[in-house]
Design a protein around this motif. Structure first.
Motif, short mmCIF file in Angstrom:
data_model
loop_
_atom_site.label_atom_id
_atom_site.label_comp_id
_atom_site.label_asym_id
_atom_site.label_seq_id
_atom_site.Cartn_x
_atom_site.Cartn_y
_atom_site.Cartn_z
N ARG A 68 19.91 -14.65 12.16
CA ARG A 68 19.17 -15.50 13.09
C ARG A 68 18.89 -14.83 14.44
O ARG A 68 18.23 -15.42 15.29
N ASP A 69 19.36 -13.62 14.61
CA ASP A 69 19.16 -12.91 15.87
C ASP A 69 17.76 -12.30 15.89
O ASP A 69 17.57 -11.13 15.56
N GLN A 70 16.77 -13.08 16.30
CA GLN A 70 15.39 -12.64 16.21
C GLN A 70 15.00 -11.60 17.26
O GLN A 70 13.85 -11.17 17.31
N GLU A 71 15.94 -11.20 18.10
CA GLU A 71 15.67 -10.11 19.03
C GLU A 71 15.67 -8.78 18.29
O GLU A 71 15.18 -7.77 18.82
N LEU A 78 19.12 -7.74 8.40
CA LEU A 78 19.64 -7.75 7.03
C LEU A 78 20.74 -6.71 6.87
O LEU A 78 21.76 -6.97 6.23
N LEU A 79 20.57 -5.54 7.47
CA LEU A 79 21.63 -4.52 7.44
C LEU A 79 22.91 -5.05 8.07
O LEU A 79 24.01 -4.85 7.54
N ASN A 80 22.78 -5.72 9.21
CA ASN A 80 23.97 -6.25 9.89
C ASN A 80 24.68 -7.29 9.04
O ASN A 80 25.91 -7.37 9.05
N CYS A 81 23.92 -8.10 8.33
CA CYS A 81 24.52 -9.11 7.45
C CYS A 81 25.32 -8.44 6.33
O CYS A 81 26.44 -8.86 6.01
N LEU A 82 24.75 -7.40 5.73
CA LEU A 82 25.44 -6.69 4.65
C LEU A 82 26.69 -5.99 5.17
O LEU A 82 27.74 -6.00 4.51
N ARG A 83 26.58 -5.39 6.35
CA ARG A 83 27.76 -4.75 6.95
C ARG A 83 28.86 -5.76 7.23
O ARG A 83 30.05 -5.47 7.10
#
Length: 203
Positions: A68-71, A78-83
């Motif tokens: 949800r971090d649209q910045e 998506l990478l941050n979610c997988l990490r």
């Protein structure tokens, strides 16, 4: 409460009672006390209902979800979610301990129906989380709308493989190889995005 909210609440209650519940139009409409036609008006497809419910559930449970971090561009989110999924596993000893628990819980015992049901429930929860991320990106135009089940299964398989690699002996940096794999996986999933999506402007 308007009709749309009644439908979503009924579907949420069904999932709360049984995470593997199949949200059929007829069953959800009956639970909400509305006609199937009314449900179809608000949610033309079963997929539309599932996506709306997932957004509601994860928006409530995970208000700080990186997706949800649209910045940040869609790719980075998506990478941050997988990490975020892999991070709690740790590496080396921590990862071996986590996989040891998984082995003793689901692989070593006889595969009874009860064990299978427990594992599938765990797996479905992981799938729903990934589906939610892809649905959010689709709503923003970073992915085509529609069924995300194929990409969900692909990303879950990648995560499972990387999680196992963290526990195995290796001759190179696990995190470096993991980063390259995650980059490739996300690029594959987003390859059908509009050409201008998240692409830097070259001069």
């Amino acid at each position: 409460m308007d009709t749309r909210e009644r439908i979503l609440q009924a579907a949420a209650e069904m999932i709360a009672e049984d995470v593997a519940a199949r949200l059929s139009v007829r069953a959800v409409a009956a639970r909400a006390g509305v006609s199937t036609g009314s449900l179809r008006f608000h949610f033309p497809t079963q997929r539309a209902l599932q996506d709306s419910l997932l957004s509601r559930i994860y928006g409530h449970l995970l208000p700080d979800d990186p997706i949800r971090d649209q910045e940040l561009p869609a790719r980075e989110r998506l990478l941050n979610c997988l990490r975020q999924v892999l991070a709690p596993l740790g590496v080396d000893e921590d990862a071996r301990t986590a996989w040891g628990r998984m082995y003793r819980a689901f692989i070593e015992p006889e595969p009874t129906e009860q064990l299978r049901t427990a594992y599938l429930s765990h797996e479905r929860e992981a799938e729903q989380r990934i589906e939610h991320w892809l649905t959010v990106l689709a709503e923003e135009g970073a992915l085509p709308p529609g069924d995300h089940s194929r990409n969900t299964r692909f990303l879950l398989t990648v995560l499972n493989g990387l999680a196992l690699e963290r526990a195995l002996p290796t001759g190179e940096s696990v995190l470096t190889a993991e980063t390259e794999t995650l980059d490739a996986a996300v690029d594959h999933v987003l390859k059908t995005a509009p050409a201008s999506q998240d692409r830097p402007i070259r001069r």
